[in-house]
Design a protein around this motif. Structure first.
Motif, PDB file in Angstrom:
ATOM      1  N   LYS A 107     -10.175  -0.106 -24.411  1.00 29.94           N
ATOM      2  CA  LYS A 107     -10.496  -1.498 -24.063  1.00 29.94           C
ATOM      3  C   LYS A 107     -11.877  -1.591 -23.426  1.00 29.94           C
ATOM      4  N   ALA A 108     -12.117  -0.734 -22.432  1.00 29.48           N
ATOM      5  CA  ALA A 108     -13.391  -0.807 -21.711  1.00 29.48           C
ATOM      6  C   ALA A 108     -14.552  -0.443 -22.639  1.00 29.48           C
TER       7      ALA A 108
ATOM      8  N   VAL B  47      -4.689  -2.540 -19.067  1.00 29.10           N
ATOM      9  CA  VAL B  47      -5.883  -2.114 -19.803  1.00 29.10           C
ATOM     10  C   VAL B  47      -5.498  -1.194 -20.957  1.00 29.10           C
TER      11      VAL B  47
ATOM     12  N   ARG C 228      -3.915   0.166 -24.566  1.00 30.15           N
ATOM     13  CA  ARG C 228      -3.864  -0.274 -25.956  1.00 30.15           C
ATOM     14  C   ARG C 228      -2.983   0.680 -26.757  1.00 30.15           C
TER      15      ARG C 228
ATOM     16  N   PHE D   2     -14.707  -0.904 -25.885  1.00 32.00           N
ATOM     17  CA  PHE D   2     -14.896  -2.013 -26.803  1.00 32.00           C
ATOM     18  C   PHE D   2     -15.663  -3.150 -26.115  1.00 32.00           C
ATOM     19  N   GLU D   3     -15.335  -3.356 -24.859  1.00 34.66           N
ATOM     20  CA  GLU D   3     -15.980  -4.447 -24.110  1.00 34.66           C
ATOM     21  C   GLU D   3     -17.282  -4.004 -23.434  1.00 34.66           C
ATOM     22  N   GLN D   4     -17.669  -2.759 -23.645  1.00 40.32           N
ATOM     23  CA  GLN D   4     -18.859  -2.172 -23.017  1.00 40.32           C
ATOM     24  C   GLN D   4     -18.863  -2.418 -21.511  1.00 40.32           C
ATOM     25  N   ASP D   5     -17.718  -2.181 -20.945  1.00 41.66           N
ATOM     26  CA  ASP D   5     -17.506  -2.446 -19.522  1.00 41.66           C
ATOM     27  C   ASP D   5     -17.611  -1.096 -18.785  1.00 41.66           C
TER      28      ASP D   5
ATOM     29  N   GLY E 161     -15.153  -0.479 -16.052  1.00 40.94           N
ATOM     30  CA  GLY E 161     -13.836  -0.267 -16.669  1.00 40.94           C
ATOM     31  C   GLY E 161     -13.701   1.159 -17.190  1.00 40.94           C
TER      32      GLY E 161
END
Ligand code: GLC
Length: 613
Positions: free
Chosen positions: A435-436, A406, A408, A438-441, A444
């Motif tokens: 990462k999380a 995960v 970057r 950006f992915e709206q996770d 995460g």
């Protein structure tokens, strides 16, 4: 010229013989030694009475900088608050972060575009105009002292910028100034050096020499071509640089970070790193400091393999640096994140445990530089992890190329020939926040914050002084905008040197945000650390066998109490199979009472357990 001040005389007498001995051994010049002594006295006479008082207080408490309440933060003045006056206005925020030791990144005069982030100094006695003046620096230091904050500044002593007054005169052909650097009329000597001297920046600045066409000469430049290596065989260089050092500490600097110190002595046929003369020079600096300004601390930047680092502490009778970066621990920590295997980190902790407890390390997760993978490869190889593929794995993992990663970030100075590379990225990005986000996770993000907090909890547990990298407390992620700036684009270290995002500070009280999840938990850990005397640098420190290779077990103990730290480097829940048979413990984060036996930890979970009396 004799100083009648009994305090000064006493300090001088204590060190004079040794200082003279070492000086003569290196330079054999009474004239230059006398000049040094005269200047030391002048700098002492000029030192403000408030600083002299502080010196006296600190002489009585030589461990003042090792107290458990010490917490550092390093920041770029412009990225954080535009200029020095701006930093002064933001001291409340620094206090809110529980920080009482502020490292201001290089702020002395430098030329934009040829500055190496300020590490190419054009004038050691002038602040970069955009940041303010020497007076602003003094005022900031005064203000910091009033609020019990110590100030750290870099002293870039290996080289000057090619725009420094000396370098300009050398370029104008003046022999006296060329002798302060390493000048060669042809390439034969440089070629001999190149046979044994490794490269610092193999991609961004290959080679250790730069050709000056107007002079048809070569000059030694171990770092960037615009950073000219100083020649410390010349006593004038040593003396003048000591005067610059004393000038800066007289502005109110408490901690002097001696930049790239292993490189300062060059000898053909060697790797020009860590030569014995380097230690002589650092020892002399230590004594000069103890005579003129004993309240200050020398922090050595020794980014070297483990066995080269500890010698910079010197010996108990003849100390050199007060503090050193715990660089191997830092690199090993990230190796542990990528592998989920704590064996190497445990070994590293044991090495540190065996060092004298007077040695003070500066612990950190990230700083302004890249991460070089300086690990104990012989040991890793005995476990089947070979150096070249393992470094590749770490770089793949942290750049996010590895499927389960995960993280970057970007490579740094990838050496096309050897395939070697270092890594750049912020703590938050390496933990998965970028990462999380950006992915709206949401899940995460929680996991990423959990890892980030666990790593801080582990770092704060170690012996020594914890140092935060500004922005980490609010989970700041990588900043890719450096690529649009031609002065920075080639140097990926700028990915983690972005502007401080004040907007994010507004989120600290919003529990649904990264900042809301991170800041308070870090703050809690920091407050516990400051309050619990068992975090004192002199406390006993050892590792615990957890019988699970994903869980690191550490313990600290002194007459004030005992504390156990358990850190799960796996994403999965794990159990620390410890069994401490000395009664009940309190989990300092939750307040829960429990036994330190078969302790369960969530994925990337941790706990600090304090023995109940
Ligand atoms: C130190 C600094 C680094 C700089 C180098 C040259 O290693 O941390 O940022 O590039 O010195 O001065």
């Amino acid at each position: 010229m004799k100083n009648s001040d009994p305090i000064y005389t006493k300090r001088l007498e204590r060190h004079l013989d040794e200082l003279k001995w070492l000086y003569m051994e290196l330079y054999n010049s009474q004239k230059h030694f006398d000049d040094l002594l005269d200047h030391m006295q002048q700098f002492y006479d000029e030192r403000k009475s408030s600083l002299k008082k502080l010196d006296q207080v600190r002489e009585q408490q030589p461990g003042w900088y090792r107290k458990n309440g010490m917490l550092g933060m390093m920041l770029y003045v412009d990225q954080f608050a535009e200029n020095l006056k701006g930093v002064r206005k933001k001291l409340d925020y620094i206090k809110k972060c529980n920080v009482n030791y502020l490292h201001l990144m290089p702020l002395l005069d430098t030329v934009e575009g040829r500055s190496d982030g300020g590490y190419a100094v054009a004038d050691f006695r002038k602040v970069q105009e955009k940041l303010g003046t020497m007076e602003d620096l003094e005022k900031l230091a005064d203000q910091c002292h009033k609020q019990n904050i110590s100030v750290c500044l870099d002293f870039v002593m290996n080289h000057t910028s090619e725009d420094h007054r000396w370098a300009r005169k050398a370029r104008a052909g003046k022999k006296e100034y060329q002798d302060r650097y390493f000048f060669f009329d042809n390439y034969s000597m440089p070629a001999m050096y190149e046979k044994t001297v490794p490269q610092v920046f193999p991609t961004t600045a290959p080679g250790n020499f730069t050709y000056l066409p107007e002079l048809q000469q070569f000059v030694m430049t171990s770092f960037y071509p615009y950073q000219w290596d100083l020649n410390y065989r010349n006593p004038v260089v040593f003396n003048e640089m000591m005067y610059n050092f004393l000038y800066l500490v007289n502005r109110g600097i408490d901690v002097l970070r001696i930049d790239a110190v292993p490189y300062i002595w060059k000898q053909v046929g060697t790797n020009c790193r860590n030569l014995p003369q380097v230690h002589t020079i650092v020892r002399m600096m230590r004594m000069i400091g103890e005579i003129v300004c004993p309240g200050i601390v020398l922090l050595g930047e020794v980014v070297m393999e483990p066995d080269k680092v500890a010698p910079y502490f010197g010996t108990v009778e003849k100390p050199e640096c007060h503090m050193l970066y715990n660089v191997t621990t830092m690199a090993t920590t990230w190796h542990t994140v990528a592998t989920g295997d704590v064996r190497l980190l445990k070994r590293q902790m044991e090495i540190i445990r065996d060092l004298p407890s007077d040695y003070t390390f500066l612990n950190y997760l990230r700083c302004h530089d890249d991460i070089g993978w300086g690990l104990d490869y012989p040991l890793l190889e005995s476990w089947g992890m070979l150096q070249v593929p393992h470094k590749k794995y770490l770089n793949d993992y942290f750049t996010g190329r590895w499927q389960d990663s995960v993280s970057r970030g970007e490579l740094y100075n990838e050496d096309i020939i050897t395939g070697d590379a270092r890594f750049c990225g912020t703590t938050a990005s390496m933990c998965g926040v970028e990462k999380a986000g950006f992915e709206q996770d949401e899940e995460g993000i929680d996991k990423a914050v959990q890892l980030d907090v666990m790593l801080h909890a582990y770092m704060l547990f170690l012996s020594g002084i914890p140092m935060l990298y500004s922005g980490d407390e609010i989970g700041q992620v990588n900043d890719y905008s450096y690529k649009n700036d031609p002065n920075k684009a080639a140097d990926s270290r700028y990915i983690h040197r972005g502007k401080f995002q004040w907007m994010l500070v507004d989120n600290i009280d919003k529990p649904e945000t990264v900042q809301g999840k991170l800041f308070k938990r870090l703050s809690r850990l920091e407050t516990i650390r400051a309050k619990e005397p068992v975090f004192d640098a002199s406390a006993g420190f050892w590792t615990l066998e957890t019988w699970d290779d994903a869980v690191l077990g550490l313990a600290r103990e002194n007459e004030e109490g005992k504390l156990i730290g358990l850190f799960n480097f796996s994403q999965e829940p794990r159990t620390a199979w410890i069994d401490e048979k000395d009664g009940q413990y309190e989990d300092l984060m939750t307040g829960e009472t429990m036994y330190a036996s078969g302790v369960q930890l969530a994925g990337h979970g941790f706990c600090w357990l304090k023995a109940k009396k």
